[in-house]
Scaffold this active site. Structure first.
Site, PDB file in Angstrom:
ATOM      1  N   ASP A   9      47.318  39.121  39.979  1.00  0.00           N
ATOM      2  CA  ASP A   9      46.102  39.733  39.463  1.00  0.00           C
ATOM      3  C   ASP A   9      46.457  41.034  38.767  1.00  0.00           C
ATOM      4  O   ASP A   9      46.774  42.031  39.406  1.00  0.00           O
ATOM      5  CB  ASP A   9      45.120  40.050  40.608  1.00  0.00           C
ATOM      6  CG  ASP A   9      44.436  38.789  41.087  1.00  0.00           C
ATOM      7  OD1 ASP A   9      44.346  37.833  40.302  1.00  0.00           O
ATOM      8  OD2 ASP A   9      44.018  38.775  42.257  1.00  0.00           O
ATOM      9  N   LEU A  10      46.395  41.025  37.471  1.00  0.00           N
ATOM     10  CA  LEU A  10      46.820  42.176  36.682  1.00  0.00           C
ATOM     11  C   LEU A  10      46.100  43.445  37.128  1.00  0.00           C
ATOM     12  O   LEU A  10      44.893  43.476  37.298  1.00  0.00           O
ATOM     13  CB  LEU A  10      46.494  41.914  35.206  1.00  0.00           C
ATOM     14  CG  LEU A  10      47.047  42.983  34.261  1.00  0.00           C
ATOM     15  CD1 LEU A  10      48.551  42.921  34.204  1.00  0.00           C
ATOM     16  CD2 LEU A  10      46.426  42.832  32.898  1.00  0.00           C
ATOM     17  N   ASP A  11      46.851  44.518  37.294  1.00  0.00           N
ATOM     18  CA  ASP A  11      46.294  45.818  37.668  1.00  0.00           C
ATOM     19  C   ASP A  11      45.544  45.774  38.985  1.00  0.00           C
ATOM     20  O   ASP A  11      44.677  46.606  39.240  1.00  0.00           O
ATOM     21  CB  ASP A  11      45.350  46.348  36.574  1.00  0.00           C
ATOM     22  CG  ASP A  11      46.101  46.670  35.303  1.00  0.00           C
ATOM     23  OD1 ASP A  11      47.340  46.718  35.346  1.00  0.00           O
ATOM     24  OD2 ASP A  11      45.453  46.876  34.273  1.00  0.00           O
ATOM     25  N   GLU A  12      45.885  44.830  39.829  1.00  0.00           N
ATOM     26  CA  GLU A  12      45.123  44.677  41.064  1.00  0.00           C
ATOM     27  C   GLU A  12      46.004  44.671  42.299  1.00  0.00           C
ATOM     28  O   GLU A  12      45.547  44.338  43.379  1.00  0.00           O
ATOM     29  CB  GLU A  12      44.316  43.368  41.019  1.00  0.00           C
ATOM     30  CG  GLU A  12      43.116  43.392  40.123  1.00  0.00           C
ATOM     31  CD  GLU A  12      41.994  44.269  40.663  1.00  0.00           C
ATOM     32  OE1 GLU A  12      41.833  44.361  41.892  1.00  0.00           O
ATOM     33  OE2 GLU A  12      41.280  44.868  39.857  1.00  0.00           O
TER      34      GLU A  12
END
Lengths: 289, 289, 289, 289
Positions: free
Chosen positions: B232-235
């Site tokens: 999950d990008l940037d997560e």
């Protein structure tokens, strides 16, 4: 705030489409009327085709008696020639700030204390709550407290009652952790700016249980945002923000507690700046001088 | 970091389901083996049924020669009896940190310079970029630079090439403003933790042009978040965050510039803590000792 | 602070000359007695010949009834074999915190309010002031208030009266902007730690009128320091410090007001940490876990 | 800084004894000359008998060709009638900033990087050091480096050589951790402002080994101060200050390292503000717009 102890300080807020010569015109009017400019902040969003903002504090002997003349002179030059909006206030006139609160007292008490200590140039004509809990506390500050219960099926009636209380009695409404959603109708009718405080996180956690979710994500900073209320909940122009450092040692409850410390500081700053006419709204943003 | 100048410092990271007696067992093993505990941080997410985390720094004369025995003793007690995960490292062994970068140099240069000054206990075996721009700069630090262009239609090939470069040569991958999305396949195969840095706002601004949108909303703080990369990008789990104050006077470009100052500080702290084995991942959160 | 809602949490503070095996011994005793270690912080000032510090929070069913046995076991191992000092406390026993104040109420009210909210694990048995002004305010919190005037020629008598009030009734004395110098004799006899809060500047401004002098020097930060009181006024071991940003727009009076905001936050943190046994004194410095 | 990409931006700094009408006069002159005021900051130290400060940014097509006329018009009105000092600059003319350094590179490199990135509106005509160590590093930025050794018995000669290098080649001298005391004679002759950076503590630690002494006292914050240099060492008007949090876990060496991070940020801000003509000196204080 020494402005408060001398009857002859005024503040002039000017905004509108930028064009050459506004500062010269404004300061020319003030000087012609005998005022001495004490401080002046000005900025433009863009030198060509941008928006113009100016806050001027001035000293003018016998200010009260000369407000009408000054208003007329400004209207002629600013509204007439330059199509600008302006607002002229006597600094000695403290703003009347009504406070809505629910059960959490940290923001409310901080405002009342600061007011009593002389830190906030405001009068608090009333505190209104949907719960009775904080009544005694508020009345110890010699501030009237009104309990207006809000239930699912009486919301319109309750808002009507709130509006009746406010009408003519306040210049600003502060939501100091008031846990009810304000309706669009209320905002349409209230006739004064409304300031709200809410927690803020990086990243944002929408919806319920934000502190628990911040805990689960392991955030290292907890923040708070004070903003003007618009119909988009929690989405109005931001006045002030700040953060506090947290760690994995903090439970969700401790995050909330630390958040409370930031909330009361941020709200107090926002209210002070509003009362000193330092905040100019510009669409969905603010200029804070 | 005096740990780096003495060959006999070790670090032991332990995590797993909490139960009584873990600290006593761990410190008992270390003491039995002749180690002196220099610092110990421990916490539990919940005293009943929670997760247990411990970081211990110890001094053990002749550590290198005794690593096998120590590992065996720990395995017997921790893995066998208590079903805990542990990691034992010699502090003198600096981690090998590969850096991916695009065109913006602020995070990259800060890492290289801190490494040269001795502030970051790491070795930089390579910098890989999808642009050639920063090659000269990197090579002045005597660090190899590889240009691996990434185009829409060669992404899989490019990632294969990146993986070949990294394979066996690094212990950590840092994305120092690398403006390409890393695929799930890459993450599956890279075989080492990946740390990313990105800007953060209160509230969050998803999508393109975040600084311009932050400007339009009038935010008063600009932040940065360093986190482990997950699909999950940037997560992923947050390691460190910080903010800097801005005002209506700052243009969107100046917001970006101030953001860069926070980004490089936050990334440098996150990399340092990772290299010192201070960060323990726990699901989507981290414990930072 | 969930430690407060469960009778079975204990805290153990250990300090003394560092040597190998202390952590193993301490955790061994606790485990042998059936305790589960919930969190443990340990550090040494120097691995060879340094000082050792450890704070352990543990859970032990039926703690109260087992305190004597636990104390005896610790004494045998720690005092006897290892020559260490230790302190064992039941977390549920809130510390009794007496407060001295003069006329400024910001620190006092912040402590009383946080205590009422449940943020500070303490009981306030009394507030003592050399002025009568704050009596009503204090009594609204159901806290006894004693007015002990202090004049030049009755100082010894006044201090005697203060000591009589405190004797047996408090575990900590907090000077919450108490504007009298405490004598060495008072400190010798008071028999409990004393925490003070005072403003701090970079650079320091000794002597009278520090805010005016800070204004004249154009400082950009105003700070506060909470410390244990020793005979050297304002020179004892520091517990906590913080700062707030100011500018040329702030008058000396506004500097003082902003300073007050920092003072109350810093003092509240210092008192909380002391009450949670997080602060260990070591000569003229502190270890804060 | 978009001011730098357009040749027609100017800045006007005005200061002197306050009296009614200054703002109107200044803005009247600018408007008469065809300039559009883009931003204006003004403040007075006291409305009656105080000092007046104003910074104005304006846009005037064909500015370069009209500088003489504008200077003359301002001189007539401001110097002649109102006895004010003023300074008129073209924003496109970057200031020439010479840097003195010894062996520590953190402040120097930060300035050079920021200059190269376009963050600092300055030109660096030279770096001068009393040591040869940083020569290669500096020359990689295409900046001339001069090694001027300073020994006890050649100080006057060395300062003479430094003055010769600076003469006519710089508008500002920055001491970026230059570990030599500058003589009063040097300051008398240098003919440009001198900015210094030094560590700051609460409380202050005078004399040698400040980090070790801060460690012994257990300070929780490490700071830095950028100031104009006067003959009283480390005592000139403060431009900017900031702090960073430290703990008992930091060794004296780590305090120094964290201090270095604050120093370079604070110095970079001070130099940027000076180069943008935001800092006005007023006796031993500064106004920073």
């Amino acid at each position: 705030m020494s402005e408060l102890n001398d009857n002859d300080y005024g503040r002039l807020i000017v905004q509108g489409a930028d064009r050459p010569g506004i500062v010269a015109t404004v300061s020319g009017v003030l000087t012609d009327q005998g005022a001495n400019i004490v401080s002046l902040d000005q900025s433009s969003s863009d030198p060509s085709g941008g928006r113009f903002f100016q806050r001027t504090v001035f000293h003018l002997p016998g200010l009260s008696a000369r407000m009408d003349a000054l208003n007329a002179a400004l209207e002629a030059k600013l509204t007439g020639e330059l199509e600008l909006d302006f607002r002229l206030v006597e600094a000695k006139k403290r703003k009347r700030v009504a406070i809505f609160v629910s059960k959490m007292d940290h923001c409310l008490l901080d405002l009342l204390w600061r007011q009593r200590r002389g830190e906030l140039p405001m009068i608090v004509p009333m505190v209104v709550s949907n719960h009775a809990d904080l009544g005694d506390e508020v009345r110890q500050f010699d501030v009237p407290f009104f309990h207006v219960p809000v239930e699912k099926d009486n919301k319109a009636v309750a808002e009507k009652e709130q509006l009746n209380l406010l009408k003519g009695n306040a210049d600003l409404l502060v939501l100091a952790r008031y846990m009810q959603i304000i309706s669009g109708e209320f905002l349409d009718e209230v006739g004064m700016p409304v300031i709200n405080i809410h927690h803020s996180f990086l990243p944002a956690f929408m919806g319920a249980g934000p502190y628990q979710r911040a805990k689960e994500r392991g955030v290292k900073l907890i923040g708070a945002t004070a903003h003007y209320v618009t119909e988009d909940l929690d989405e109005g122009p931001i006045i002030e923000q700040d953060v506090i450092r947290v760690s994995h040692r903090d439970t969700a409850r401790e995050l909330q507690r630390k958040g409370a410390d930031v909330e009361r500081l941020v709200l107090a700053r926002a209210v002070a700046w509003h009362c000193e006419d330092r905040v100019i709204r510009d669409g969905n943003t603010t200029v804070v001088f």
